[in-house]
Design a protein around this motif. Structure first.
Motif, PDB file in Angstrom:
ATOM      1  N   ILE A 215      39.251  42.676  53.179  1.00  0.00           N
ATOM      2  CA  ILE A 215      40.322  42.373  52.608  1.00  0.00           C
ATOM      3  C   ILE A 215      41.474  43.430  52.959  1.00  0.00           C
ATOM      4  CG2 ILE A 215      39.794  43.987  50.624  1.00  0.00           C
ATOM      5  CD1 ILE A 215      41.023  41.649  48.898  1.00  0.00           C
ATOM      6  N   PHE A 216      42.546  43.327  52.989  1.00  0.00           N
ATOM      7  CA  PHE A 216      43.743  43.772  53.374  1.00  0.00           C
ATOM      8  C   PHE A 216      45.032  43.352  52.567  1.00  0.00           C
ATOM      9  CE2 PHE A 216      46.117  41.512  56.451  1.00  0.00           C
ATOM     10  CZ  PHE A 216      45.035  40.447  56.777  1.00  0.00           C
ATOM     11  N   ARG A 217      46.206  44.306  52.492  1.00  0.00           N
ATOM     12  CA  ARG A 217      47.419  44.242  51.926  1.00  0.00           C
ATOM     13  C   ARG A 217      46.913  43.105  50.588  1.00  0.00           C
ATOM     14  NH1 ARG A 217      52.454  42.837  55.854  1.00  0.00           N
ATOM     15  NH2 ARG A 217      51.340  44.667  56.973  1.00  0.00           N
ATOM     16  N   ILE A 218      46.437  43.768  49.670  1.00  0.00           N
ATOM     17  CA  ILE A 218      46.202  43.031  48.649  1.00  0.00           C
ATOM     18  C   ILE A 218      47.629  42.854  47.838  1.00  0.00           C
ATOM     19  CG2 ILE A 218      45.223  43.057  46.215  1.00  0.00           C
ATOM     20  CD1 ILE A 218      42.697  44.177  47.382  1.00  0.00           C
ATOM     21  N   ASN A 219      48.046  41.750  47.111  1.00  0.00           N
ATOM     22  CA  ASN A 219      49.158  41.496  46.601  1.00  0.00           C
ATOM     23  C   ASN A 219      48.965  41.517  45.220  1.00  0.00           C
ATOM     24  OD1 ASN A 219      51.440  39.939  45.388  1.00  0.00           O
ATOM     25  ND2 ASN A 219      52.172  39.586  47.390  1.00  0.00           N
ATOM     26  N   SER A 220      48.748  40.390  44.428  1.00  0.00           N
ATOM     27  CA  SER A 220      48.447  40.358  43.001  1.00  0.00           C
ATOM     28  C   SER A 220      47.107  40.246  42.729  1.00  0.00           C
ATOM     29  CB  SER A 220      49.472  39.009  42.732  1.00  0.00           C
ATOM     30  OG  SER A 220      48.548  37.869  42.998  1.00  0.00           O
ATOM     31  N   MET A 221      46.773  40.727  41.640  1.00  0.00           N
ATOM     32  CA  MET A 221      45.446  40.626  41.117  1.00  0.00           C
ATOM     33  C   MET A 221      45.653  40.052  39.646  1.00  0.00           C
ATOM     34  SD  MET A 221      44.046  44.459  42.328  1.00  0.00           S
ATOM     35  CE  MET A 221      42.324  43.944  42.669  1.00  0.00           C
ATOM     36  N   ALA A 222      44.621  39.431  39.178  1.00  0.00           N
ATOM     37  CA  ALA A 222      44.902  38.870  37.857  1.00  0.00           C
ATOM     38  C   ALA A 222      43.621  38.464  37.396  1.00  0.00           C
ATOM     39  CB  ALA A 222      45.850  37.376  38.231  1.00  0.00           C
ATOM     40  N   TRP A 223      43.876  38.085  35.927  1.00  0.00           N
ATOM     41  CA  TRP A 223      42.699  37.418  35.204  1.00  0.00           C
ATOM     42  C   TRP A 223      42.800  36.126  34.461  1.00  0.00           C
ATOM     43  CZ3 TRP A 223      37.836  39.643  35.119  1.00  0.00           C
ATOM     44  CH2 TRP A 223      37.724  40.996  35.742  1.00  0.00           C
ATOM     45  N   TYR A 224      42.101  35.123  35.021  1.00  0.00           N
ATOM     46  CA  TYR A 224      41.992  33.908  34.283  1.00  0.00           C
ATOM     47  C   TYR A 224      41.024  33.864  33.311  1.00  0.00           C
ATOM     48  CZ  TYR A 224      45.792  32.589  37.615  1.00  0.00           C
ATOM     49  OH  TYR A 224      46.869  32.348  38.550  1.00  0.00           O
ATOM     50  N   ARG A 225      41.092  32.709  32.514  1.00  0.00           N
ATOM     51  CA  ARG A 225      39.830  32.438  31.674  1.00  0.00           C
ATOM     52  C   ARG A 225      39.773  30.778  31.482  1.00  0.00           C
ATOM     53  NH1 ARG A 225      41.883  34.990  25.895  1.00  0.00           N
ATOM     54  NH2 ARG A 225      43.750  33.344  25.397  1.00  0.00           N
ATOM     55  N   GLN A 226      38.660  30.434  31.354  1.00  0.00           N
ATOM     56  CA  GLN A 226      38.268  29.155  31.001  1.00  0.00           C
ATOM     57  C   GLN A 226      37.499  28.858  29.913  1.00  0.00           C
ATOM     58  OE1 GLN A 226      37.272  26.774  34.467  1.00  0.00           O
ATOM     59  NE2 GLN A 226      37.953  25.086  33.488  1.00  0.00           N
ATOM     60  N   ALA A 227      37.584  28.327  28.909  1.00  0.00           N
ATOM     61  CA  ALA A 227      37.156  28.103  27.699  1.00  0.00           C
ATOM     62  C   ALA A 227      36.269  26.489  27.695  1.00  0.00           C
ATOM     63  CB  ALA A 227      37.799  28.102  26.348  1.00  0.00           C
TER      64      ALA A 227
END
Length: 118
Positions: free
Chosen positions: A28-40
């Motif tokens: 992995i290189f040049r990481i742009n966005s990092m996020a958390w999602y959820r699903q109920a």
């Protein structure tokens, strides 16, 4: 190959706190966005919080003021501190990373269960 490994889920009472972590490894290189999602159960996956490479953040209205997202670029990790948890926060939480030139690649973690009891 790129791997995202999540940790930190569990069972907590309403009003309690949990901290989720996600570590990216592999080619992995040049990481742009990092996020958390959820699903109920029975619901669509939704964005909880995201953080850009410049550390700008955005949050779902339902978690503003309670959750904080952060990242460590040196370690390729992203964390989600969740405070004042509510039963409606119960879901499987997924880490999401966009990376590469033009953020052209996306990877998802396997998910970690968060259960908040009333």
């Amino acid at each position: 190959q790129v791997h995202l490994v999540e940790s930190g889920g569990g069972l907590v009472r309403a009003g309690g706190s949990l901290r989720l972590s996600c570590a990216a490894s592999g080619s992995i290189f040049r990481i742009n966005s990092m996020a958390w999602y959820r699903q109920a159960p029975g619901k669509q996956r939704e964005l909880v919080a995201a953080i850009s490479s410049a550390a700008s953040t955005n949050y779902a209205d339902s978690v503003k003021g309670r959750f904080t997202i952060s990242r460590d670029n040196a370690k390729n990790t992203v964390a989600l501190q969740m405070n004042s948890l509510k039963p409606e926060d119960t879901a499987i939480y997924y880490c999401n990373v966009k990376w590469g030139l033009g953020a052209s690649f996306t990877n998802w973690g396997q998910g970690t269960q968060v259960t908040v009891s009333s």
